[in-house]
Design an enzyme around this catalytic site. Sequence first.
Site, PDB file in Angstrom:
ATOM      1  N   GLU A  40       0.866  -1.294  -0.034  1.00 50.72           N
ATOM      2  CA  GLU A  40       0.249  -0.127  -0.124  1.00 50.72           C
ATOM      3  C   GLU A  40       0.946   1.323   0.140  1.00 50.72           C
ATOM      4  O   GLU A  40       0.855   1.952   1.012  1.00 50.72           O
ATOM      5  CB  GLU A  40      -0.879  -0.088   1.208  1.00 50.72           C
ATOM      6  N   PRO A  41       1.664   1.389  -1.164  1.00 54.78           N
ATOM      7  CA  PRO A  41       2.432   2.953  -0.894  1.00 54.78           C
ATOM      8  C   PRO A  41       1.657   3.911  -1.380  1.00 54.78           C
ATOM      9  O   PRO A  41       0.807   3.840  -2.059  1.00 54.78           O
ATOM     10  CB  PRO A  41       3.675   2.413  -2.085  1.00 54.78           C
ATOM     11  N   GLY A  42       1.956   5.001  -0.686  1.00 59.61           N
ATOM     12  CA  GLY A  42       1.278   6.251  -0.891  1.00 59.61           C
ATOM     13  C   GLY A  42       2.580   7.297  -1.311  1.00 59.61           C
ATOM     14  O   GLY A  42       2.436   7.552  -2.537  1.00 59.61           O
ATOM     15  N   ARG A  43       3.499   7.653  -0.294  1.00 62.70           N
ATOM     16  CA  ARG A  43       4.334   8.764  -0.442  1.00 62.70           C
ATOM     17  C   ARG A  43       5.186   8.234  -1.729  1.00 62.70           C
ATOM     18  O   ARG A  43       5.565   9.298  -2.598  1.00 62.70           O
ATOM     19  CB  ARG A  43       4.898   8.861   0.742  1.00 62.70           C
ATOM     20  N   ARG A  54       2.817  19.931   6.129  1.00 66.38           N
ATOM     21  CA  ARG A  54       3.930  18.978   6.656  1.00 66.38           C
ATOM     22  C   ARG A  54       4.960  19.719   7.470  1.00 66.38           C
ATOM     23  O   ARG A  54       5.333  19.121   8.618  1.00 66.38           O
ATOM     24  CB  ARG A  54       4.454  18.138   5.650  1.00 66.38           C
ATOM     25  N   CYS A  94      -1.861  33.308  10.517  1.00 67.90           N
ATOM     26  CA  CYS A  94      -1.492  33.754  11.646  1.00 67.90           C
ATOM     27  C   CYS A  94      -1.130  32.963  12.839  1.00 67.90           C
ATOM     28  O   CYS A  94      -1.844  32.773  13.946  1.00 67.90           O
ATOM     29  CB  CYS A  94      -3.056  34.774  12.408  1.00 67.90           C
ATOM     30  N   GLU A  95      -0.195  32.197  12.406  1.00 67.61           N
ATOM     31  CA  GLU A  95       0.454  31.318  13.693  1.00 67.61           C
ATOM     32  C   GLU A  95       1.972  31.274  13.249  1.00 67.61           C
ATOM     33  O   GLU A  95       2.513  31.396  12.235  1.00 67.61           O
ATOM     34  CB  GLU A  95      -0.011  29.883  13.369  1.00 67.61           C
ATOM     35  N   TYR A 105       0.626  14.284   0.763  1.00 65.76           N
ATOM     36  CA  TYR A 105       0.146  14.647   1.991  1.00 65.76           C
ATOM     37  C   TYR A 105       0.341  16.169   2.000  1.00 65.76           C
ATOM     38  O   TYR A 105       0.390  16.818   2.903  1.00 65.76           O
ATOM     39  CB  TYR A 105       0.939  14.030   3.152  1.00 65.76           C
TER      40      TYR A 105
END
Length: 422
Positions: free
Chosen positions: A288-291, A327, A357-358, A386
């Site tokens: 199940e690869p994503g990245r 990320r 604003c952080e 992601y």
Amino acid sequence: MTHFRFIDDALHCEGVPVQELAEEFGTPLYVYSKQQLVENFRRIDGAFAGTDHVTCYALKANSNHTILRTLASEGAGADAVSAGEIHLALRAGFDPAKVTFAGVGKRDDEIEYALGKGIFAFNVESLQELEVINGIAGRVGVPARVALRVNPDIDASTHPYISTGLKTNKFGIDISVAVEAFRYAASLPHLRVEGIHTHIGSQILKLEPFEQTARTVVHLVRELRSAGIGIHHIDFGGGFGVTYRNALRHPLLPHEAVNPADEAPPNDAFIAAVLPVLKEAGCTLVIEPGRSIVADTGLLVTKVLYRKDNGVKKFVIVDAGMNDLIRPSLYNAYHQIVPLTLRQREADAVDVVGPVCETGDFFARERMLPEVERGEYLAVLTAGAYGIVNASHYNARLRPAEVLVNGEKVRVVGERETFDDL
Ligand code: LLP
């Protein structure tokens, strides 16, 4: 990432200068390379050549419809973690018989939906979930194919938020009680116990945790067989790490120091390391690869709005924020940042920050960057995984648009939002 490169000092995606895309479609803008996507999938899937297997792309990494359609047409299966993702996979043309459904918190309506669609298997995470699926399967009269997700208590040595194979993590059924759990599952009348599932984490850079997991799983298959429980498939999960540092190298780019521990082995090395062990079990293999399929397929283009030097720090303020790519804020993750046009200029250590604003809204801190000007564009690299999936409307900001490049052709695959979308 061979399909993003500098040609005559201008960053290109395949045959198209990224600057042209920024000018035409505006920023923040995700730019994807179709050829990179297809090559990544074929390299990973090809590493299993000759083995009965399915490469189920983890939709959570990027569920853009065109990306999904491309992977479906390459023969990929899908790893979904919600009814919504199953819906997206089926809409994009994935074969339901190649869709797995994972997740610690499946709702009853999601289970019923998945059963109705005839998916490949539920990856089940607890004894109570087994009972619930059994109950729903009995009620609707459709037996449920299940794999039990085992938690092998193996340290994947990754960021604690994305480590999933430790006893202290919420995932899976403890390996020490796995045989009893399988026995129990086999006793439930509306379940067909078919597989073992593991997924020990994401952005894993070492081979050993995978090798150890493979040995653990194969040992469990043998134990189960001696207990009279046949296992048809092993779903080995995803998690293959990618290299974020020095994704692009060029004499006009500041050199980025790399700790060898941050370098990822090639994707096929992960598979080569575990395949001989997994094959011993004689099961169908699922991964199940994503990245590893989408990360270096995309970048995020942003425009420099302001520069500011307060005597202590130098800031480059850009028009993308943590709502567009979370990320760095969430995991302190490193993404290389490059100007779209290179020329001889001084470099300086700066914080690249967004408009949100952080204080946590940053893309890089104390990063050596060529001196950039207001109005110039920057690319945040390796942002295909992601990235857009975690984009939000925080601060009532519109989510970025997305374009896909294929050779010289450009397609808008995610429209720029308007205030009506807020
Ligand atoms: N299978 C399961 C059951 C998963 O939970 C995941 C990822 C995958 C497969 C795909 O893993 P990959 O091959 O992409 O590493 N947002 C974080 C990553 C979260 C990963 C969650 N699970 C990040 O930006 O690093």
